[in-house]
Each structure stands twice: as C-alpha cells, then as structure tokens.
Design a protein around this motif. Structure first.
Motif, short mmCIF file in Angstrom:
data_model
loop_
_atom_site.label_atom_id
_atom_site.label_comp_id
_atom_site.label_asym_id
_atom_site.label_seq_id
_atom_site.Cartn_x
_atom_site.Cartn_y
_atom_site.Cartn_z
N GLN A 12 -6.31 -30.38 53.43
CA GLN A 12 -7.13 -31.04 52.41
C GLN A 12 -6.23 -31.78 51.43
O GLN A 12 -5.94 -31.33 50.35
CB GLN A 12 -8.00 -30.00 51.71
CG GLN A 12 -9.03 -30.59 50.79
CD GLN A 12 -10.01 -31.51 51.50
OE1 GLN A 12 -9.64 -32.42 52.23
NE2 GLN A 12 -11.26 -31.30 51.29
N LEU A 13 -5.76 -32.95 51.85
CA LEU A 13 -4.97 -33.81 50.96
C LEU A 13 -5.86 -34.51 49.93
O LEU A 13 -5.40 -34.91 48.88
CB LEU A 13 -4.27 -34.92 51.76
CG LEU A 13 -3.08 -34.58 52.61
CD1 LEU A 13 -2.57 -35.83 53.30
CD2 LEU A 13 -1.98 -33.96 51.78
N PHE A 14 -7.10 -34.65 50.26
CA PHE A 14 -7.99 -35.51 49.50
C PHE A 14 -8.97 -34.69 48.66
O PHE A 14 -9.68 -33.87 49.19
CB PHE A 14 -8.73 -36.45 50.44
CG PHE A 14 -7.81 -37.11 51.43
CD1 PHE A 14 -6.95 -38.10 51.01
CD2 PHE A 14 -7.77 -36.71 52.74
CE1 PHE A 14 -6.07 -38.71 51.90
CE2 PHE A 14 -6.90 -37.30 53.65
CZ PHE A 14 -6.04 -38.31 53.22
N TYR A 15 -8.98 -34.93 47.39
CA TYR A 15 -9.87 -34.22 46.47
C TYR A 15 -11.28 -34.82 46.54
O TYR A 15 -11.45 -35.95 47.04
CB TYR A 15 -9.30 -34.26 45.05
CG TYR A 15 -8.95 -35.65 44.56
CD1 TYR A 15 -9.87 -36.39 43.83
CD2 TYR A 15 -7.71 -36.21 44.83
CE1 TYR A 15 -9.56 -37.67 43.39
CE2 TYR A 15 -7.40 -37.49 44.39
CZ TYR A 15 -8.32 -38.21 43.67
OH TYR A 15 -8.02 -39.48 43.24
N PRO A 16 -12.30 -34.10 46.10
CA PRO A 16 -13.69 -34.53 46.29
C PRO A 16 -14.02 -35.94 45.77
O PRO A 16 -14.78 -36.66 46.41
CB PRO A 16 -14.51 -33.48 45.54
CG PRO A 16 -13.65 -32.26 45.59
CD PRO A 16 -12.23 -32.76 45.51
N ALA A 17 -13.46 -36.35 44.66
CA ALA A 17 -13.79 -37.67 44.09
C ALA A 17 -12.92 -38.80 44.66
O ALA A 17 -13.10 -39.96 44.28
CB ALA A 17 -13.63 -37.62 42.56
N TYR A 18 -12.03 -38.49 45.58
CA TYR A 18 -11.13 -39.50 46.15
C TYR A 18 -11.93 -40.50 46.97
O TYR A 18 -12.76 -40.13 47.80
CB TYR A 18 -10.08 -38.81 47.04
CG TYR A 18 -9.16 -39.78 47.73
CD1 TYR A 18 -8.20 -40.49 47.03
CD2 TYR A 18 -9.27 -39.99 49.09
CE1 TYR A 18 -7.36 -41.37 47.67
CE2 TYR A 18 -8.43 -40.86 49.76
CZ TYR A 18 -7.47 -41.56 49.04
OH TYR A 18 -6.64 -42.44 49.68
#
Length: 104
Positions: A12-18
C-alpha cells in the motif's frame, strides 16, 4: 506490434486521497522480469507525490523487491505484461520455493 510492461505494487504505497498514477508502465522495454527476479525503481522518476516517495524509500531501505510475472494480455496491436512488485518478506512468504536451499 508493441509490448507494454505494467508494474503493479502489492504494497500500500498509495494513501486513500492519492489521485496520481498507481503503476509504472514501460513501452517496448529491453528486459521483462520473470517471477523471482529482483527489481527496483528510481521512484522519483515515476512519482511526484512526496508521501508516496517517502513510503517507497522506507520500504526500500534494506529490502529487496521481487517481481511476479502475473499475466500477459494479447490484442492485435499490443501485448501487455503485468508484473506485480512485492516487498521481500511478502514475496518470500508467497513464493518459498525461490528460497529453498538444497541439502547437497
């Protein structure tokens, strides 16, 4: 005909708001990794988001990333090869056969 290699990250490199890109795509690459090959990226060449870069660099510190050549998708105009990139510990757990040592 062209060949594309799409690298997807299992972590999970990417956070929810990305809202940016979530994979890396190469067109007609000179090399396509096989399952078990170690791979790495100069992440700042592909992502601008500081949080994503920081997360990748933290995962990269002292670890190796491994490829799983997951699937090839064929069409009349191109072949797209999907490669999943795993953190070392996760790859070793999912693919222990790549790390089994012979007793010879």
């Amino acid at each position: 005909m062209k060949t594309k290699v799409r690298f997807e990250f299992d972590t999970q490199l990417f956070y929810p708001a990305y809202n940016g890109p979530r994979n890396i795509i190469f067109e007609n690459p000179p090399h396509i990794p096989a399952t078990g090959d170690s791979v790495n990226f100069r992440i700042t060449d592909f992502f601008d988001d500081k949080k994503v870069i920081k997360k990748f660099e933290a995962l990269d510190d002292g670890n190796v990333f491994y490829a799983e050549r997951l699937q090839a998708i064929y069409s009349k105009e191109e072949i797209e090869i999907i490669v999943v990139v795993y953190e070392e510990a996760i790859f070793k757990e999912n693919f222990p056969q790549f790390f089994a040592h012979s007793m010879v």
